[in-house]
Design an enzyme around this catalytic site. Sequence first.
Site, PDB file in Angstrom:
ATOM      1  CD  GLU A 427      -2.240   1.196   2.980  1.00  0.00           C
ATOM      2  OE1 GLU A 427      -2.170   0.139   3.643  1.00  0.00           O
ATOM      3  OE2 GLU A 427      -2.849   2.199   3.370  1.00  0.00           O
ATOM      4  CG  ASP A 500      -0.317   1.668   6.565  1.00  0.00           C
ATOM      5  OD1 ASP A 500       0.814   1.161   6.450  1.00  0.00           O
ATOM      6  OD2 ASP A 500      -0.616   2.810   6.170  1.00  0.00           O
ATOM      7  CG  ASP A 502      -4.588   2.299   8.957  1.00  0.00           C
ATOM      8  OD1 ASP A 502      -4.774   1.504   8.004  1.00  0.00           O
ATOM      9  OD2 ASP A 502      -4.072   3.423   8.811  1.00  0.00           O
ATOM     10  CG  ASP A 504      -7.715   4.554   5.235  1.00  0.00           C
ATOM     11  OD1 ASP A 504      -8.953   4.392   5.114  1.00  0.00           O
ATOM     12  OD2 ASP A 504      -7.154   5.670   5.225  1.00  0.00           O
TER      13      ASP A 504
END
Length: 637
Positions: A427, A500, A502, A504
């Site tokens: 990402e 990541d 998180d 997102d």
Amino acid sequence: MSKNESSYSAKDIQVLEGLEAVRKRPGMYIGSTGPRGLHHLVYEIVDNAVDEALAGYCTNVDVVIRPDNSVSIIDNGRGIPVEKHPKIKKPTVEVVLTVLHAGGKFGGEGYKVSGGLHGVGASVVNALSEKMIVEVKRDGHIWAQEYDKGKPVAPLTPTSRSKATGTKITFWPDPSIFETVVFDYGTLAARFRETAFLNKNLRITLTDERELEPRREEFRYAGGIVDFVKYINENKETIHAKPIYFESEGPEGMVEVALQWNTGFSDSVLAFANNINTHEGGTHLEGFKNALTRTINDYARRQGILKEKDDNLSGEDIREGLAAIISVKLREPQFEGQTKTKLGNTEMRGAAQQIVTQGLSEYLEEHPKPARAIVSKSVQAAKARAAARKARELTRRKGLLESSTLPGKLADCSVKEAALTEIYLVEGDSAGGSAKQARDRSFQAILPLRGKILNVERAGLNRALSNEEIQAIIAAMGTNIGEEFDIGSARYHKMIIMTDADVDGAHIRCLILTFFYRFMPDMIEHGYVYIAQPPLYKVSFGRKTEYAYSDAQLQQVLARLPENTKYNIQRYKGLGEMNPEQLWETTMDPGRRTLLQVTIEDAAAATRSFADLMGDQVEPRKEFIQRYAKDVRFLDI
Ligand code: 0RA
């Protein structure tokens, strides 16, 4: 005591050898000693109870996960027989739970859940449990017996009186055999929901007592597979209000079909034989597909929607946006194929074809409005597919999908042998940069993806193929997609998604997985798709550092520190916060990293999760992400 009773009989020795064999090679009996194998233990016992339901004697199954990771399965069937087994001269219940392959109903009337990885028998579960307790209500008493790694601790004993009937089995999976003995609530819930859909009105409850506030769900569907189809289409716009349903029963067995089209682009056609998800298809699915294609084409021609000069609609066009369940039950199912999930009984092809042709023709004649809507949806699909083919040919001519032109931002590895190499889909450009510095360039390739890739579930084939990120993934993999997909041309045998930790990141991971699920499902089936696990925390103390991959692990690391040690906790919000060296040692070094392999064990649950996440409606997506953002394990379905 007579000599005969006290001496070890040949049968006892056989039993011990059987248990020994199971404990020595558990994989042979339950597939694996990972989470999958662990959950199979529960399915095995529940399937036995479902057999009682199929025979007409059981209406209720309760499953309880206890805080010590034992599981109880309680049913209200006839109870496992307790009288002396005529041959083995021991209570039948003891025979069923200690003798390999003795789980059957000795005679075999009715349909049974068996085949695939299941049907190995309750004795296998017993052999792989450090402890098991069986309690049978039958013949006016409750009878109980305890086992230690499959061996009876004492003879079967009546404990109290009861007029009821049923079986309760509690087992403690052996931690010296399984990689983990922690059951996953979601995995069990998805399975029992499916079982309940497939067995109309059977009530299955699941209770998790490991949490302070016990979690409990009840699965019971008066509509059976019609409810299953409604469930798949729940967050979608449908083309006709009610699912279409037909059933038949003949000498070859029972066939049930439910189907409903939605306005989406992908199809969810699931086929089952004796409650087993036949992932690899087989005769029942072939019969269904043949009949569907033929009947819709016949109707379209009769109505003049297809003209004489027009080509027939293809099966794929007709199945676009289709949610369908085909469930057959038969006395002697033959399971074939690599994972033994392909139905082989030839008589089922004709049986399925016959009922679908008859049922669907009648439906179309009697419901002209939905009939027209269904046909026009197929015609649209055919047009879109022709346009997509053209677009693909154009792109191919431009060389965009060819592996000879690899995407510019791919940092390829030097080794060419695909079985040895891996590609990280990363990402963002900055994390991609770190990964390029961190990697071992001999066998690790890096493909950075910019932000969110296109949501293929909503875009449709045409737009998906003109998306740059998607073109880059297809070109890098080298396999092509859809009908032209070829696993043999895969340029890497490990495809690792690294995002990541998180919300997102979870979203992007799901977008990428949706893409693979819809366009290259064989990559998942072959076990080529993985998820990287970057750490959440770095704990520094003195000159040492440790990494923690979850909050629980962070607490463990802190608890291990000697008293009065000064320490510092760094929380990683994204991959970009790690320097290349840290990224290597925590997430990319094959010797130290943890990878989660993505599997499609439960296609229905997977389809549904993807639909929830990727479909048109926002609410279920929000709910899903809020619920799972912290827990990436749900992807290992
Ligand atoms: C053998 C024979 C019969 C039932 C069962 C086993 C049986 C096994 C399990 C496992 C969990 N629940 C179960 N319930 C029943 C037939 C009994 C009869 O003929 O009365």
